[in-house]
Write a protein that holds these residues in place. Structure first.
Motif, PDB file in Angstrom:
ATOM      1  N   LEU A   1       0.791  -1.364  -0.016  1.00 25.39           N
ATOM      2  CA  LEU A   1      -0.136   0.043  -0.116  1.00 25.39           C
ATOM      3  C   LEU A   1       0.788   1.218   0.063  1.00 25.39           C
ATOM      4  CD1 LEU A   1      -3.082  -0.308  -0.004  1.00 25.39           C
ATOM      5  CD2 LEU A   1      -2.884   0.739   2.454  1.00 25.39           C
ATOM      6  N   ARG A   2       0.645   2.028  -0.748  1.00 31.43           N
ATOM      7  CA  ARG A   2       1.514   3.589  -0.975  1.00 31.43           C
ATOM      8  C   ARG A   2       0.269   4.520  -0.299  1.00 31.43           C
ATOM      9  NH1 ARG A   2       1.473   4.707  -6.469  1.00 31.43           N
ATOM     10  NH2 ARG A   2      -0.484   3.624  -6.622  1.00 31.43           N
ATOM     11  N   SER A   3       0.886   5.848  -0.271  1.00 29.76           N
ATOM     12  CA  SER A   3       0.065   6.901   0.035  1.00 29.76           C
ATOM     13  C   SER A   3      -0.925   7.133  -0.924  1.00 29.76           C
ATOM     14  CB  SER A   3       0.866   8.120   0.450  1.00 29.76           C
ATOM     15  OG  SER A   3       1.578   8.504  -0.757  1.00 29.76           O
ATOM     16  N   HIS A   4      -0.775   6.902  -2.143  1.00 24.91           N
ATOM     17  CA  HIS A   4      -1.934   7.144  -3.223  1.00 24.91           C
ATOM     18  C   HIS A   4      -2.974   6.146  -2.966  1.00 24.91           C
ATOM     19  CE1 HIS A   4       1.172   9.228  -6.051  1.00 24.91           C
ATOM     20  NE2 HIS A   4       2.136   8.306  -5.249  1.00 24.91           N
ATOM     21  N   ASP A   5      -2.597   4.951  -2.677  1.00 30.38           N
ATOM     22  CA  ASP A   5      -3.612   3.910  -2.456  1.00 30.38           C
ATOM     23  C   ASP A   5      -4.680   4.114  -1.260  1.00 30.38           C
ATOM     24  OD1 ASP A   5      -2.576   2.732  -4.663  1.00 30.38           O
ATOM     25  OD2 ASP A   5      -1.159   1.656  -3.344  1.00 30.38           O
ATOM     26  N   LEU A   6      -3.965   4.627  -0.033  1.00 26.91           N
ATOM     27  CA  LEU A   6      -4.520   4.804   0.877  1.00 26.91           C
ATOM     28  C   LEU A   6      -5.536   6.106   0.959  1.00 26.91           C
ATOM     29  CD1 LEU A   6      -5.305   4.023   3.899  1.00 26.91           C
ATOM     30  CD2 LEU A   6      -3.687   5.153   4.727  1.00 26.91           C
ATOM     31  N   ARG A   7      -4.760   6.987   0.291  1.00 28.09           N
ATOM     32  CA  ARG A   7      -5.809   8.203  -0.030  1.00 28.09           C
ATOM     33  C   ARG A   7      -6.942   8.129  -0.941  1.00 28.09           C
ATOM     34  NH1 ARG A   7      -3.754  13.845  -2.643  1.00 28.09           N
ATOM     35  NH2 ARG A   7      -5.713  15.131  -2.285  1.00 28.09           N
ATOM     36  N   TYR A   8      -6.920   7.070  -1.932  1.00 26.81           N
ATOM     37  CA  TYR A   8      -8.012   6.623  -2.798  1.00 26.81           C
ATOM     38  C   TYR A   8      -8.965   5.927  -2.062  1.00 26.81           C
ATOM     39  CZ  TYR A   8      -9.797   5.019  -7.083  1.00 26.81           C
ATOM     40  OH  TYR A   8     -10.764   4.746  -8.274  1.00 26.81           O
ATOM     41  N   LEU A   9      -8.508   5.080  -1.238  1.00 25.32           N
ATOM     42  CA  LEU A   9      -9.539   4.200  -0.520  1.00 25.32           C
ATOM     43  C   LEU A   9     -10.064   5.196   0.433  1.00 25.32           C
ATOM     44  CD1 LEU A   9      -7.126   1.340   0.488  1.00 25.32           C
ATOM     45  CD2 LEU A   9      -9.347   1.003  -0.806  1.00 25.32           C
TER      46      LEU A   9
ATOM     47  N   GLU B   1     -13.150  10.131  -1.233  1.00 26.89           N
ATOM     48  CA  GLU B   1     -13.694   9.999  -2.745  1.00 26.89           C
ATOM     49  C   GLU B   1     -13.570  11.283  -3.686  1.00 26.89           C
ATOM     50  OE1 GLU B   1     -18.078   9.041  -1.841  1.00 26.89           O
ATOM     51  OE2 GLU B   1     -17.752   9.208   0.004  1.00 26.89           O
ATOM     52  N   ASP B   2     -12.920  11.980  -3.394  1.00 26.96           N
ATOM     53  CA  ASP B   2     -12.698  13.052  -4.405  1.00 26.96           C
ATOM     54  C   ASP B   2     -11.304  13.152  -4.747  1.00 26.96           C
ATOM     55  OD1 ASP B   2     -11.404  13.719  -2.057  1.00 26.96           O
ATOM     56  OD2 ASP B   2     -11.535  15.824  -2.152  1.00 26.96           O
ATOM     57  N   TYR B   3     -10.528  11.937  -4.622  1.00 28.89           N
ATOM     58  CA  TYR B   3      -9.277  11.758  -5.165  1.00 28.89           C
ATOM     59  C   TYR B   3      -9.348  10.770  -6.332  1.00 28.89           C
ATOM     60  CZ  TYR B   3      -4.273  10.566  -5.286  1.00 28.89           C
ATOM     61  OH  TYR B   3      -3.024  10.392  -5.732  1.00 28.89           O
ATOM     62  N   PRO B   4      -8.729  11.196  -7.445  1.00 30.89           N
ATOM     63  CA  PRO B   4      -8.626  10.209  -8.408  1.00 30.89           C
ATOM     64  C   PRO B   4      -7.612   9.120  -8.603  1.00 30.89           C
ATOM     65  CG  PRO B   4      -7.520  12.264  -9.317  1.00 30.89           C
ATOM     66  CD  PRO B   4      -8.208  12.429  -7.729  1.00 30.89           C
ATOM     67  N   GLY B   5      -6.808   9.303  -7.787  1.00 29.76           N
ATOM     68  CA  GLY B   5      -5.669   8.205  -7.969  1.00 29.76           C
ATOM     69  C   GLY B   5      -4.774   8.384  -8.953  1.00 29.76           C
ATOM     70  N   ASP B   6      -3.852   7.439  -9.022  1.00 30.11           N
ATOM     71  CA  ASP B   6      -2.879   7.397 -10.184  1.00 30.11           C
ATOM     72  C   ASP B   6      -3.036   6.244 -11.170  1.00 30.11           C
ATOM     73  OD1 ASP B   6      -1.769   5.389  -8.743  1.00 30.11           O
ATOM     74  OD2 ASP B   6       0.132   6.627  -8.446  1.00 30.11           O
TER      75      ASP B   6
ATOM     76  N   ASN C   1      -1.145  14.597   4.014  1.00 29.62           N
ATOM     77  CA  ASN C   1      -2.201  15.583   4.557  1.00 29.62           C
ATOM     78  C   ASN C   1      -3.505  15.288   4.376  1.00 29.62           C
ATOM     79  OD1 ASN C   1       0.351  16.851   5.159  1.00 29.62           O
ATOM     80  ND2 ASN C   1       0.166  18.442   3.461  1.00 29.62           N
ATOM     81  N   ALA C   2      -3.795  14.683   3.221  1.00 27.38           N
ATOM     82  CA  ALA C   2      -5.419  14.380   2.967  1.00 27.38           C
ATOM     83  C   ALA C   2      -5.689  13.095   3.626  1.00 27.38           C
ATOM     84  CB  ALA C   2      -5.321  13.986   1.219  1.00 27.38           C
ATOM     85  N   ILE C   3      -4.760  12.141   3.949  1.00 29.41           N
ATOM     86  CA  ILE C   3      -5.124  11.171   4.759  1.00 29.41           C
ATOM     87  C   ILE C   3      -5.515  11.432   6.159  1.00 29.41           C
ATOM     88  CG2 ILE C   3      -4.328   8.765   5.644  1.00 29.41           C
ATOM     89  CD1 ILE C   3      -2.756   8.532   2.819  1.00 29.41           C
ATOM     90  N   VAL C   4      -4.554  12.156   6.910  1.00 28.10           N
ATOM     91  CA  VAL C   4      -4.690  12.527   8.336  1.00 28.10           C
ATOM     92  C   VAL C   4      -5.978  13.348   8.257  1.00 28.10           C
ATOM     93  CG1 VAL C   4      -3.806  14.178   9.913  1.00 28.10           C
ATOM     94  CG2 VAL C   4      -2.231  12.547   8.734  1.00 28.10           C
ATOM     95  N   THR C   5      -6.318  14.436   7.281  1.00 26.63           N
ATOM     96  CA  THR C   5      -7.397  15.235   7.438  1.00 26.63           C
ATOM     97  C   THR C   5      -8.551  14.094   7.456  1.00 26.63           C
ATOM     98  OG1 THR C   5      -6.364  16.769   6.526  1.00 26.63           O
ATOM     99  CG2 THR C   5      -8.794  17.024   6.265  1.00 26.63           C
ATOM    100  N   LYS C   6      -8.783  13.334   6.652  1.00 29.04           N
ATOM    101  CA  LYS C   6     -10.041  12.318   6.378  1.00 29.04           C
ATOM    102  C   LYS C   6     -10.127  11.539   7.612  1.00 29.04           C
ATOM    103  CE  LYS C   6     -13.446  10.903   4.198  1.00 29.04           C
ATOM    104  NZ  LYS C   6     -14.558  11.904   3.924  1.00 29.04           N
ATOM    105  N   ILE C   7      -8.975  11.040   8.388  1.00 29.75           N
ATOM    106  CA  ILE C   7      -9.104  10.197   9.593  1.00 29.75           C
ATOM    107  C   ILE C   7      -9.509  11.092  10.728  1.00 29.75           C
ATOM    108  CG2 ILE C   7      -7.581   9.051  11.339  1.00 29.75           C
ATOM    109  CD1 ILE C   7      -5.568   8.209   9.080  1.00 29.75           C
TER     110      ILE C   7
END
Length: 328
Positions: A101-109, A112-117, A222-228
């Motif tokens: 799992l990368r930071s991209h993947d956890l953010r995508y999970l 909802e507003d993150y398109p991923g790579d 930053n997005a992951i922490v904010t969401k948590i």
């Protein structure tokens, strides 16, 4: 006299009852309660684990690969989440860490507003062998993540090192000759580290790539922490820093190389953001260093190749996390 004896007998009986009651009361209170970790004040301690293969217990004997996508998997015996759960008296553990799992993947999970790579298909539910994201499956897993975060009293988050070490994760940022360069380097990242010492131009190119990865990691983190914190503002959130798996590794030869010293700046770069942002974002940063790893274990098949902790390394990590929880 008879009345006195009766009264004495009654008092002695009452005293005996009180003493026995006190003993039982004391015995009932003797076991440790862990109430300080019950942040939600519901009589339970729930621990949610977010992260990658280190938290998932990869390379430990009991690890089973998560070939089917779901949020939680069993806690692996001897992994640091198991020791942390025991240390806080957790009544429920959600092991939501996954290999690769990368930071991209956890953010995508989570977001909802993150398109991923282009590489997120490798780490989330898909319909056709890692290429097309299964949106129905993703929504189901995302709901599980939200629920596990919402229930948690304690959350550990360790994410980001795979942004550096998984070749598929760089495809969105690197093309042409730089792509070949990066793939060659990441194919055996630490084992080929001697090239960095011998070729200044190569070092400069790789460093440029890493800076780009770092900037994207900062955005993702930053997005992951904010969401948590949005889902559960009250849980104790601990961000686990990354140790340098090669910190104590030194390769001898015509050109002796202190691999740990070469890798340290890259690890420190990623850790610096998580450490610096802790105070203003409601989490505790947990520094990890000199963790016992398979990479430095000359008796391991993973010597100079596997950056995961040894069983002792997992115990070290748990001890550091539990110590940090005392002041979190």
């Amino acid at each position: 006299m008879k009345k006195t004896k009766k009264l004495l007998a009654i008092f002695l009986t009452l005293a005996l009852i009180l003493s026995v009651t006190s003993v039982f009361a004391f015995a009932a209170k003797k076991p440790k309660t862990y109430a300080k970790y019950d942040i939600n004040k519901d009589g339970k301690v729930v621990y949610t684990v977010l992260g990658d293969s280190i938290a998932a217990g990869y390379s430990l004997p009991g690890f089973v690969e998560d070939s089917k996508w779901k949020a939680s998997w069993p806690v692996v015996d001897g992994s640091y989440p198991q020791y942390v759960a025991q240390g806080i008296g957790a009544t429920k553990v959600y092991q939501d860490a996954h290999i690769g799992l990368r930071s991209h993947d956890l953010r995508y999970l989570l977001c909802e507003d993150y398109p991923g790579d282009i590489a997120v298909g490798w780490r989330v539910p898909t319909t056709d062998n890692y290429r097309t994201v299964d949106q129905t499956g993703l929504a189901k897993v995302r709901k599980q993540y939200y629920n596990h975060i919402k229930q948690a009293d304690v959350i550990t988050l360790g994410i980001g090192i795979n942004d550096l070490t998984i070749p598929s994760g760089i495809l969105d940022n690197v093309q042409g000759e730089n792509l070949n360069l990066a793939l060659a380097f990441w194919g055996d990242m630490l084992g080929n580290a001697y090239k960095l010492a011998d070729n200044a131009a190569y070092m400069a190119q790789v460093s440029t790539l890493l800076i780009g990865f770092y900037r994207q990691y900062v955005s993702n983190f930053n997005a992951i922490v904010t969401k948590i914190k949005e889902i559960n503002p009250n849980a104790k959130l601990l961000v686990i820093g990354y140790y340098n798996a090669a910190q104590d590794a030194f390769v001898k030869g015509a050109l002796p190389v202190d691999i740990g010293a070469l890798v340290t700046p890259f690890i420190d770069l990623f850790n610096s953001h998580a450490a610096g942002a802790a105070a203003g974002n409601g989490y505790t940063y947990v520094k990890m260093e000199h963790i016992d790893t398979l990479f430095c274990d000359r008796n391991s098949p993973g010597y100079l190749n596997d950056n995961h902790p040894t069983p002792y390394g997992h115990k070290q990590m748990a001890d550091i996390i539990l110590a940090a929880l005392q002041t979190a």
